[in-house]
Design an enzyme around this catalytic site. Structure first.
Site, mmCIF file in Angstrom:
data_model
loop_
_atom_site.group_PDB
_atom_site.id
_atom_site.type_symbol
_atom_site.label_atom_id
_atom_site.label_comp_id
_atom_site.label_asym_id
_atom_site.label_seq_id
_atom_site.Cartn_x
_atom_site.Cartn_y
_atom_site.Cartn_z
ATOM 1 N N ARG A 136 0.813 -1.219 0.000
ATOM 2 C CA ARG A 136 0.000 0.000 0.000
ATOM 3 C C ARG A 136 0.846 1.269 0.000
ATOM 4 N NH1 ARG A 136 -3.813 -1.978 4.590
ATOM 5 N NH2 ARG A 136 -2.366 -3.712 4.535
ATOM 6 N N GLU A 191 4.372 -9.742 15.061
ATOM 7 C CA GLU A 191 3.782 -10.291 16.286
ATOM 8 C C GLU A 191 4.060 -11.797 16.360
ATOM 9 O OE1 GLU A 191 -0.309 -9.328 16.691
ATOM 10 O OE2 GLU A 191 -0.411 -10.093 18.752
#
Ligand code: AMP
Length: 183
Positions: free
Chosen positions: A66, A103
């Site tokens: 993006r 994560e």
């Protein structure tokens, strides 16, 4: 409404929030509705470009995928070059890369070092900063290639996740067009 008169509130209203994507508990801030609106797209690019110009950017670096949308448009608006920061194995030349923690697990970003001359001022552009891990890894990579990285621009900041402050701690000025609470 023209790009120049679009208010920050009107711009923010173009971002779609999708609960529980890609996993439960995440409020996904979806910019596809913003870029699908011609005035919203033009206004966000113009606002980012103005800030990059004020910061003296000589190149814009954007992260796959993006960051390519906004970064390339900002580069065109300023008449400067765009540096794609890519996922592994995509660039057809010898690259330098950086691994960074997610994560769960790790990821890697790569750049063509030949795209950067020593001391070149490169501004980072991405759609959103959350934990800042992606942007910090990008800054590290660009610096390794010899760039001067002291400015990062985002459409959206999630300040509760602390990413912008982490970048500031690395000597990078951070600006965003809007903020959303929570993660
Ligand atoms: P981070 O490395 O944690 O700052 O994550 C940044 C990247 O993850 C950005 O390029 C975003 O595209 C994506 N991202 C992280 N959190 C969200 C969210 N809540 N909504 C939309 N995109 C997100």
């Amino acid at each position: 409404m023209s790009a120049t008169t679009m208010t920050p509130e009107a711009l923010k209203a173009l971002v779609r929030t999708v609960p529980d994507f890609p996993q439960a508990g995440i409020q996904f801030r979806d910019i596809t509705t913003l870029i699908g609106d011609g005035e919203g797209l033009a206004a966000s690019v113009a606002m980012l470009a103005e800030r990059a110009r004020a910061g003296g950017a000589q190149r814009i670096a954007g992260m796959e995928a993006r960051g390519f949308i906004f970064g390339a448009a900002v580069a065109v608006a300023l008449g400067i070059g765009f540096i794609p920061v890519r996922k592994p194995g995509k660039l057809p030349v010898d690259t330098i890369g950086v691994d960074y923690a997610l994560e769960y697990g790790t990821d890697r970003l790569e750049v063509d070092p030949a795209a950067i001359a020593p001391g070149m001022r490169v501004a980072i552009v991405d759609d959103l900063i959350a934990t800042g891990g992606t942007a910090l890894a990008t800054a590290e990579l660009l610096r390794q290639a010899g760039a001067r990285v002291d400015h990062a621009l985002f459409v959206i900041d999630l300040p509760d996740l602390g990413g912008a402050n982490g970048l500031r701690g690395a000597g990078i000025e951070v600006e965003a067009l809007m903020e959303f609470e929570g993660d």
